[in-house]
Design a protein around this motif. Structure first.
Motif, short mmCIF file in Angstrom:
data_model
loop_
_atom_site.label_atom_id
_atom_site.label_comp_id
_atom_site.label_asym_id
_atom_site.label_seq_id
_atom_site.Cartn_x
_atom_site.Cartn_y
_atom_site.Cartn_z
N LEU A 181 -16.32 1.54 -10.86
CA LEU A 181 -15.68 2.08 -9.48
C LEU A 181 -15.61 0.94 -9.07
N LEU A 182 -16.90 -0.08 -9.63
CA LEU A 182 -17.03 -1.82 -8.60
C LEU A 182 -15.80 -2.42 -8.78
N GLY A 183 -15.19 -2.65 -10.53
CA GLY A 183 -14.38 -3.28 -10.33
C GLY A 183 -13.34 -2.71 -10.12
N ALA A 184 -12.41 -1.55 -9.60
CA ALA A 184 -11.55 -1.15 -8.93
C ALA A 184 -11.23 -1.44 -7.24
N ALA A 185 -12.55 -1.22 -6.77
CA ALA A 185 -13.26 -1.34 -5.54
C ALA A 185 -13.09 -3.52 -5.05
N TYR A 186 -13.51 -4.04 -6.53
CA TYR A 186 -13.18 -5.58 -5.84
C TYR A 186 -11.34 -5.83 -6.26
N GLY A 187 -10.95 -5.45 -7.54
CA GLY A 187 -10.06 -5.50 -7.53
C GLY A 187 -9.01 -5.10 -6.57
N GLY A 188 -9.16 -3.93 -6.17
CA GLY A 188 -8.02 -3.76 -4.78
C GLY A 188 -8.58 -4.65 -3.86
N LEU A 189 -9.92 -4.89 -3.52
CA LEU A 189 -9.62 -6.20 -2.47
C LEU A 189 -9.00 -6.91 -2.96
N GLY A 190 -9.46 -7.78 -4.40
CA GLY A 190 -8.26 -9.27 -4.30
C GLY A 190 -6.96 -8.78 -4.67
N LEU A 191 -5.82 -7.53 -4.61
CA LEU A 191 -5.26 -7.52 -5.43
C LEU A 191 -3.97 -6.71 -4.03
N LEU A 192 -4.76 -5.94 -3.39
CA LEU A 192 -4.24 -4.95 -2.01
C LEU A 192 -4.71 -5.48 -1.14
#
Lengths: 272, 283
Positions: A181-192
Motif C-alpha cells: 500500500l505504501l508503494g502504491a501510495a507513492y507510486g500514485g504520487l510519482g506517476l499520477l
C-alpha cells in the motif's frame, strides 16, 4: 534432462507406454502425493495438539524462514504496489476518478496480489530450501539415524517447520500488505500526481472493509499450509541420491505454485 | 537487480557470509557487504547475458540443442501454465466482478478492462513468474549438478565455453517458448474469465469479448514483456547454476537462488517496462 521430470512412475517409462498409461500414471502419482500430504498433515496435527514438538527447533526455523525472508518480501511488496498503480492508471485517468485509486489498488493488493506474490516468493525461497534440506538429510540417512536414536522425526523436524512456515507466511503477508500500500501510495504520487492523502482516503472511505483484509490473511494461512506440507512431503520422499534432491526441489516448487493458484480460487469463491 | 537476499541463505562457504555472521558485524557493515555483493552479482549476470548474446551471433550453431530445450521448456510447461492461468482467469473475473458490483450497476466494462489488463500485464507477468519457478529451477538444477560433477570443468578442458554449450540453447529456446506460452496462457485465461463472467454475473460472452480498450501500445508492452522475461529467466538461472558450489547440497541452494532471483528479475522488469509503457503510450 532427467532433472526435469517429475518424480513419478513416468520418470522410468517402460519402452511402449501409451498416452493412456502415461495419463493414468500421472494421476496415480498425483493422488499418491496428495494422499501423502494429507497423512503428513494428520501426523503433524497430532504432534501439535499434544504439544510434542521441539520448541527450540521451531524458534530456529522461524528465524531462518521468517527473519531472513524479510528483504525479498520488502522488495516484492514495494514493487508490486507500484505496478498495481501503473496498471490501475488508465481506468483512473479515463474515469477521472483519482479518489478511486486507493480503492482500486487497495482491493487488488489486500485481497489477491499481496498474499499471492508473498506466497510465491516464499515458496521459491523457503519451500525449495526446506525440500533441499530434508532431502539431503534423507539421502545421507540422517533421518534414519534420528529414528535409531528414538527421536521422532516428525516431532523434531517436520512439525517445527510446519509451524514456522505458516507463521512466517501469515506475518509476511501482513507486512507485505502494508508495504505494498505504501508503494502504491507513492507510486500514485510519482506517476499520477495523486496525493498519498487522497490515496488513503480512497482506501478508508468505506468501499473496503475488514473482510478484504481478513480474506487475504485467510489465504495466507492456506498457502502456508500448502507450501509446508508439499515441501516436507517431497523432501521426505527423495529417492536416488543427490540428483534426486534436485528433482524433488523442482517438483515441490511447481506443485506448491499450482496448489497455491488452485486453492486461491476456491478460498476466494468460498469467502464471498 | 533487486536480489538483495540471494546470498543470505545461499552459499554458506562464501567469504562475505562468514563476515556477516561475525558477532560484531555492525548494521552498516552488513548492509555495505550486501550492497557490494549485489553489485557484483548484477555485473556477473550482465556478463553472462553479454556473452550469451555474443555466442548467439558467433557461437557454434546447434539447432538440435535448441529444439531439445524448446521441448523441455515449452512442452513440459504447458499443463502447468494452463492450470495456473485457468485459475487466475477465474479468480480475477470473480474478484473484479464482485468489486465492480459495489460501485457500478452494470458489467459491460468488466470484460474490456480485464482483457486490457491481461494483454498488457498479467498474462505475461504471471506466466513468467511460473516459468521462473519451473524453468528456472530446472535450468539451475541441471547446470548445477553438471558443475558439481565437474562436467562443466570437462567442457572447459575441451576449450568449449559452457555459456555457448549450456546457456545459449536455453536462452534461444526460452525466448521463443515464452512468447508462445504466454499467448497460449492469455487465451486460456480469457476463456476461463469469460466462462466465469457468464456463469457468475450473466455477462454475455459477446459483451465480454470487447477489445475496444486494447490498443497498439498495450500489445507492444505485452510482447516486450514476453521477450524481456524470456531472456531474463535462463540468464539469471544459468548464472545461479554455473555458480553452484558445495556438492549436492549446493545444487539445492543454487535452485532456490535461481527461483528467487528469476522471480525478482521478473518483478523488477515488470515495473520498468510498465513505467516505460506508461511514459511512451500514455494511460
Amino acid at each position: 534432462m532427467a532433472a526435469k521430470k517429475p518424480p513419478s512412475a513416468a520418470s522410468t517409462p517402460p519402452p511402449d507406454v501409451g498416452l493412456l498409461e502415461e495419463i493414468g500414471g500421472g494421476f496415480m502419482s498425483a493422488a499418491a502425493t496428495v494422499g501423502g500430504m494429507g497423512l503428513l498433515g494428520y501426523q503433524i496435527v497430532r504432534r501439535l495438539v499434544t504439544l510434542r514438538f521441539d520448541r527450540q527447533e521451531t524458534l530456529r526455523n522461524l528465524y531462518r524462514m521468517g527473519v531472513k525472508s524479510i528483504p525479498i518480501v520488502i522488495v516484492t511488496a514495494l514493487f508490486t504496489g507500484a505496478i498495481m498503480v501503473i496498471q490501475a492508471a488508465p481506468l483512473v485517468v479515463r474515469l477521472g476518478a483519482q479518489g478511486l485509486l486507493g480503492w482500486g489498488a487497495g482491493f487488488g493488493i489486500l485481497r489477491e496480489i499481496a498474499p499471492l506474490l508473498t506466497a510465491l516468493m516464499i515458496n521459491g525461497r523457503v519451500g525449495a530450501n526446506n525440500t533441499a534440506e530434508l532431502g539431503t538429510m534423507v539421502v545421507t540417512e540422517q533421518i534414519d539415524a534420528l529414528r535409531v536414536l528414538a527421536i521422532d522425526p516428525i516431532a523434531f523436524l517436520i512439525a517445527p517447520r510446519f509451524v514456522a512456515m505458516v507463521t512466517t507466511l501469515f506475518l509476511s503477508t501482513i507486512f507485505a500488505d502494508t508495504l505494498a500500500l505504501l508503494g502504491a501510495a507513492y507510486g500514485g504520487l510519482g506517476l499520477l500526481g495523486v496525493e498519498p492523502k487522497t490515496f488513503y482516503n480512497g482506501l478508508t472511505s468505506g468501499l473496503l472493509g475488514l473482510s478484504d483484509v481478513t480474506s487475504g490473511l485467510v489465504k495466507s494461512i492456506v498457502f502456508g499450509v500448502v507450501i509446508a506440507l508439499s515441501s516436507c512431503q517431497y523432501g521426505l520422499g527423495v529417492k536416488g541420491g543427490a540428483p534426486g534432491v534436485g528433482r524433488a526441489v523442482n517438483a515441490t516448487v511447481v506443485a506448491s505454485a499450482a496448489g497455491i493458484f488452485v486453492l486461491d480460487y476456491f478460498v476466494s469463491f468460498t469467502l464471498d | 537487480m533487486a536480489a538483495a537476499k540471494t546470498h543470505d541463505e545461499g552459499a554458506p562457504e562464501s567469504g562475505l557470509d562468514t563476515a556477516r555472521e561475525a558477532p560484531d558485524a555492525s548494521i552498516p557493515a552488513v548492509i555495505g557487504a550486501k550492497a557490494i555483493e549485489l553489485v557484483v552479482m548484477g555485473l556477473e549476470i550482465a556478463a553472462v547475458f553479454i556473452r550469451t548474446l555474443y555466442y548467439c551471433v558467433r557461437g557454434r550453431p546447434d539447432l538440435g540443442a535448441v529444439v531439445r530445450q524448446m521441448f523441455e521448456i515449452g512442452n513440459r510447461s504447458v499443463v502447468f501454465l494452463t492450470v495456473v492461468m485457468g485459475f487466475i482467469g477465474m479468480i480475477l473475473v470473480l474478484q473484479g466482478g464482485l468489486q465492480v458490483k459495489r460501485i457500478l450497476p452494470e458489467f459491460s466494462m468488466v470484460g474490456a478492462s480485464y482483457l486490457e489488463l491481461l494483454i498488457r500485464d498479467l498474462a505475461a507477468t504471471i506466466s513468467a513468474l511460473m516459468l521462473a519457478t519451473r524453468v528456472g529451477a530446472g535450468i539451475a538444477a541441471e547446470i548445477g549438478s553438471m558443475v558439481v560433477t565437474e562436467q562443466v570443468d570437462a567442457l572447459r578442458m575441451c576449450a568449449a565455453d559452457p555459456i555457448d554449450y549450456l546457456i545459449k540453447p536455453r536462452f534461444l529456446a526460452s525466448l521463443v517458448m515464452t512468447l508462445v506460452l504466454v499467448i497460449w496462457a492469455a487465451g486460456v485465461a480469457m476463456l476461463t474469465g469469460m466462462l466465469t463472467a457468464y456463469v457468475m454475473f450473466d455477462v454475455n460472452p459477446r459483451t465480454f469479448f470487447n477489445l475496444n480498450l486494447v490498443d497498439t501500445g498495450d500489445l507492444i508492452v505485452g510482447l516486450a514483456k514476453c521477450l524481456a522475461y524470456g531472456a531474463a529467466v535462463p540468464v539469471v538461472a544459468g548464472h545461479s547454476g554455473l555458480h553452484t558450489h558445495g556438492g549436492s547440497e549446493g545444487v539445492g541452494w543454487a535452485t532456490t537462488r535461481a527461483v528467487v532471483n528469476a522471480s525478482l528479475a521478473v518483478i523488477v522488469l515488470d515495473l520498468i517496462l510498465s513505467a516505460l509503457g506508461y511514459v511512451f503510450f500514455g494511460p
